[in-house]
Every structure is written in C-alpha cells, then in structure tokens.
Design a protein around this motif. Structure first.
Motif, short mmCIF file in Angstrom:
data_model
loop_
_atom_site.label_atom_id
_atom_site.label_comp_id
_atom_site.label_asym_id
_atom_site.label_seq_id
_atom_site.Cartn_x
_atom_site.Cartn_y
_atom_site.Cartn_z
N GLU A 1 70.50 -6.14 25.20
CA GLU A 1 71.01 -4.61 24.42
C GLU A 1 70.05 -4.06 23.67
O GLU A 1 69.91 -2.83 23.70
CB GLU A 1 72.57 -4.54 24.09
N ARG A 2 69.84 -4.79 22.46
CA ARG A 2 69.23 -4.31 21.33
C ARG A 2 67.90 -4.59 21.06
O ARG A 2 67.20 -4.14 20.02
CB ARG A 2 70.18 -4.91 20.15
N SER A 3 67.13 -5.37 21.78
CA SER A 3 65.79 -5.71 21.62
C SER A 3 64.98 -5.53 22.84
O SER A 3 65.70 -5.46 24.11
CB SER A 3 65.67 -7.39 21.11
N GLN A 4 63.72 -5.48 22.90
CA GLN A 4 62.62 -5.57 24.01
C GLN A 4 62.07 -7.00 24.36
O GLN A 4 61.10 -6.93 25.11
CB GLN A 4 61.67 -4.48 23.73
N ARG A 5 62.78 -7.99 23.66
CA ARG A 5 62.06 -9.29 24.12
C ARG A 5 62.30 -9.52 25.50
O ARG A 5 63.45 -9.33 26.12
CB ARG A 5 62.88 -10.19 23.17
N SER A 6 61.54 -10.27 26.08
CA SER A 6 61.55 -11.06 27.45
C SER A 6 62.70 -11.72 27.67
O SER A 6 63.01 -12.39 26.66
CB SER A 6 60.16 -11.39 27.77
N VAL A 7 63.01 -12.01 28.81
CA VAL A 7 64.08 -12.75 29.14
C VAL A 7 63.42 -14.54 28.89
O VAL A 7 64.49 -15.09 28.19
CB VAL A 7 64.28 -13.06 30.61
N GLU A 8 62.17 -14.85 28.99
CA GLU A 8 61.97 -16.10 28.53
C GLU A 8 62.13 -16.30 26.86
O GLU A 8 62.38 -17.26 26.37
CB GLU A 8 60.33 -16.13 28.91
N GLN A 9 61.45 -15.14 26.25
CA GLN A 9 61.72 -15.21 24.64
C GLN A 9 63.17 -15.46 24.21
O GLN A 9 63.61 -16.14 23.44
CB GLN A 9 61.11 -14.01 24.19
N ILE A 10 64.27 -14.62 25.03
CA ILE A 10 65.62 -14.85 24.58
C ILE A 10 66.05 -16.03 25.08
O ILE A 10 66.97 -16.38 24.29
CB ILE A 10 66.33 -13.44 25.31
N ALA A 11 65.76 -16.64 26.35
CA ALA A 11 65.97 -17.91 26.46
C ALA A 11 65.77 -19.01 25.45
O ALA A 11 66.62 -19.73 25.17
CB ALA A 11 65.58 -18.26 28.05
N ALA A 12 64.71 -18.90 24.82
CA ALA A 12 64.23 -19.72 23.90
C ALA A 12 65.20 -19.43 22.54
O ALA A 12 65.48 -20.45 21.96
CB ALA A 12 62.70 -19.77 23.36
N VAL B 1 68.06 -18.43 22.28
CA VAL B 1 69.61 -18.94 22.35
C VAL B 1 69.77 -20.35 22.88
O VAL B 1 70.73 -20.79 22.99
CB VAL B 1 70.36 -17.93 23.33
N GLY B 2 68.77 -20.89 22.80
CA GLY B 2 68.76 -22.51 23.13
C GLY B 2 68.98 -22.63 24.63
O GLY B 2 69.28 -24.01 24.87
N LEU B 3 68.56 -22.09 25.40
CA LEU B 3 68.63 -22.26 26.91
C LEU B 3 67.22 -22.60 27.41
O LEU B 3 67.05 -23.03 28.63
CB LEU B 3 69.32 -21.04 27.74
N GLY B 4 66.33 -22.78 26.64
CA GLY B 4 65.00 -22.91 27.21
C GLY B 4 63.97 -22.30 27.97
O GLY B 4 63.11 -21.90 27.48
N THR B 5 64.54 -21.87 29.16
CA THR B 5 63.76 -21.19 30.06
C THR B 5 64.45 -19.88 30.57
O THR B 5 65.69 -20.04 30.71
CB THR B 5 63.35 -22.30 31.18
N GLY B 6 63.61 -19.05 30.92
CA GLY B 6 64.40 -18.02 31.70
C GLY B 6 65.00 -18.24 32.72
O GLY B 6 66.39 -17.74 33.09
N ALA B 7 64.69 -19.32 33.81
CA ALA B 7 65.20 -19.71 34.87
C ALA B 7 66.65 -20.16 34.60
O ALA B 7 67.73 -19.82 35.14
CB ALA B 7 64.51 -20.74 35.67
N ASN B 8 67.01 -20.99 33.42
CA ASN B 8 68.04 -21.55 32.91
C ASN B 8 68.84 -20.32 32.42
O ASN B 8 70.26 -20.45 32.92
CB ASN B 8 67.75 -22.58 31.82
N LEU B 9 68.42 -19.50 31.77
CA LEU B 9 69.39 -18.22 31.32
C LEU B 9 70.05 -17.53 32.40
O LEU B 9 70.91 -17.08 32.51
CB LEU B 9 68.41 -17.42 30.46
N LEU C 1 78.74 -14.10 34.12
CA LEU C 1 78.87 -12.78 34.11
C LEU C 1 78.79 -12.19 35.28
O LEU C 1 79.12 -10.98 35.70
CB LEU C 1 78.02 -12.16 33.13
N GLY C 2 78.40 -13.02 36.40
CA GLY C 2 78.12 -12.49 37.80
C GLY C 2 76.73 -11.53 38.06
O GLY C 2 77.08 -10.58 39.19
N THR C 3 75.88 -11.43 37.11
CA THR C 3 74.90 -10.72 37.34
C THR C 3 73.50 -11.07 36.75
O THR C 3 73.81 -12.03 35.75
CB THR C 3 74.97 -9.19 36.43
N ARG C 4 72.50 -10.48 36.87
CA ARG C 4 71.16 -11.10 36.33
C ARG C 4 70.79 -10.34 35.01
O ARG C 4 71.38 -9.20 34.76
CB ARG C 4 70.03 -11.13 37.14
N PRO C 5 70.25 -10.96 34.10
CA PRO C 5 69.96 -10.44 32.88
C PRO C 5 69.09 -8.94 32.81
O PRO C 5 69.44 -7.99 32.34
CB PRO C 5 69.01 -11.57 32.37
#
Length: 318
Positions: free
Chosen positions: A274-285, A287-295, A303-307
């Motif tokens: 919501e608040r940043s322009q960080r990529s899904v891969e960066q956000i995954a790292a 928040v401790g989920l490692g990869t974008g695929a895992n996130l 949540l029933g939706t994609r990032p």
C-alpha cells in the motif's frame, strides 16, 4: 474498495443503548482528512433516546439515515432478549441490506440483526453473557460464543464492547487497507489487529504471567518478521517449552504460533504494498518469506488475491 470515495456510516441508537458501544463506531469512523467517512447518529426517530447506564442520546436523524448509509452499525442495548426492536426499525434494516448496505452489530446489537432474519443460517456472535439467549431466541442463527467477531460479508457481528473496536478496525482494513487501520489503532491506543477467531476471553487456565509473557513475545516477533522465526525460537523467547507455548498460544489467539507469524508477515506485506513502490520480490525478503513466489502463494491462500491485484486496489484512487 477504493479509498477515494466517501463511505457513509449510520450508527443506529436503540432504546437502552450502551454508551461505549455507541461511541466506538462514531469515534473510529469520525470524519477527518485521513478517513473518507461521514457518520450520522440516528434512532427510530429524531430526538431523545433513552440509553443504558444512566445516559440518554439526542439524535439528529431518524431511520432515513439507514436509506442513506453504506454501513449501518447497531450498538448493543440492554435487555435484548426481552423484545425485538420496533417493526419499523427491523424493516429499515432489511431495506438497507437489500439496497447493498453492510450491517454491523456490536455486542447485543446482534439481537436486532437476528430479528431481521438476515442471520438465519449464518455464523454470528454476541457478548458471551447473552450467547445462549441469542441461540434460544433465534435458533436458526449459528451462534459462536468463542470469537471476537464474525464477518459474513454483508452482515457482521462482534462480541463485547472492546471487540467492537476490533470489528471496526477489520472493516477499515477491508475498505482502506492495513496502513489506515494501523493508523486508526494508534490513534485509539488499541491493538493494531486481533483476529475475529481470537477467544472473547482468555481461559482461566492461562496464568497471568504467561499471558503477559506471550504478549511480549508477539511484540518481539513483530519487530523481527524478516528474520527466521520458528516455534523453538518463539518458545525460547517466551521462556517455556515449545509444547506449552504452542498450546497456550492457541488458547490466547486462536492461531498456532506459525499461523500467527504467517498472518503477521502477510499483514506487513500488505502495508508495504500500500505504502511503498518496492517490488514483490523485495517485499517477500523484507517480511521473511524469501521469494516472490512464496509471498504470492501465501497471499493468495490467506487473502484470496494476488499481491499485484491488492496493490492496484489501494492505489487506484491516488
């Protein structure tokens, strides 16, 4: 739901209304620059409404406010198991729901929603003291007395007054996102989020020192979501065995420790989306989920939706 449109909130004050229950939605959704809501407090008719606990309310609006509102809150009121609200109130609630408004009850306000028949066949909750009375008076309602709130989409119910704050923050999260909900929680000096599945009260078998220790452990974990967090690590931080920690944690929160960690990580990911322009891969790292695929996998599951879809939802109005 787009954050750019103004959401209309009606707070329906019935005879015997409890002051804290009335004040919660009025306070949470009060109009301000960061909150695109307009609140109208109403009754069965404009004028004086006798409340509970020695208070009375002078309301400016009657049932016409329900025809105006997107969300209608029904605060708890005294002696809900004696009589249903007036027929005009019940009909106005049904009409508002048929028009597409969401109906949300705090505490014993669930009895008013049950009187409409809209809770028949659905899960609902109320203050634990009145749960059995709700079951007896409205047997078609699936009453769950062990949760803080229940979201059935167009009808929502919550337990005692404090859980009304949780319900309001839950609605805010859906309307405006995690960041806005957390901001409101800070303003209210309230917990940022307690899940609806959390117990209304912690069982007496949980000693007070353990409860305090687990609260500190959750706070500790929230500041380390990007780090490895296992059951053993959390139990060590709490100073108890993994088995004891896991059992007590479920009693206290309604989730296993690792379910709670995963949801906390997804919540942080939501706020970053919501608040940043960080990529899904960066956000995954982050928040401790490692990869974008895992996130993406866990985001979809919870949540029933994609990032990417979630981000578009909360940036569309900007």
């Amino acid at each position: 739901m787009s954050a750019s449109r103004l959401h209309r909130v009606a707070v329906l004050v019935l005879e015997g209304a409890k002051p804290l229950d009335v004040g919660i939605p009025a306070q949470v959704f009060t109009t301000r620059a960061s909150m695109p809501y307009e609140v109208r407090v109403c009754g069965a008719a404009p004028g004086l409404v006798t409340g509970g606990d020695g208070l009375a309310y002078h309301v400016a609006h009657g049932l016409d406010a329900l025809a105006w509102a997107d969300i209608v809150f029904v605060p708890g009121y005294r002696f809900p198991d004696r009589d249903d609200p007036p027929r005009a109130v019940v009909d106005a609630l049904i009409a508002a729901h048929d028009r597409g408004a969401r109906l949300a009850a705090i505490s014993t306000g669930a009895f008013a929603l049950a009187a409409t028949g809209l809770l028949d066949g659905r899960r609902a909750t109320t203050h634990w003291h009145y749960a059995r009375a709700l079951m007896a008076r409205h047997p078609l309602v699936q009453v769950d007395e062990n949760v803080l709130f229940v979201d059935e989409g167009s009808v929502l119910t919550s337990a005692g007054a404090a859980s009304g704050i949780d319900l309001c923050l839950h609605i805010l999260r859906g309307d405006l996102g995690v960041a806005a909900s957390n901001h409101a929680a800070r303003r209210l000096v309230a917990a940022p989020y307690r899940s609806g599945g959390q117990a209304q009260y912690v069982p007496r078998s949980v000693p007070e020192p353990l409860g305090e220790r687990f609260s500190a452990t959750r706070e500790w974990a929230l500041h380390r979501l990007g780090d490895p967090l296992t059951l053993d690590i959390l139990a060590r931080q709490a100073g108890v065995s993994p088995r004891t920690f896991s059992r007590r944690f479920v009693e206290e929160t309604g989730y296993t420790p690792m379910q709670w960690v995963m949801r906390a990580r997804i919540d942080l990911a939501r706020e970053l989306l919501e608040r940043s322009q960080r990529s899904v891969e960066q956000i995954a790292a982050d928040v401790g989920l490692g990869t974008g695929a895992n996130l993406r996998l866990h985001f979809q599951h919870i949540l029933g939706t994609r990032p990417s879809e979630y981000r578009r939802t909360f940036t569309r109005g900007e």
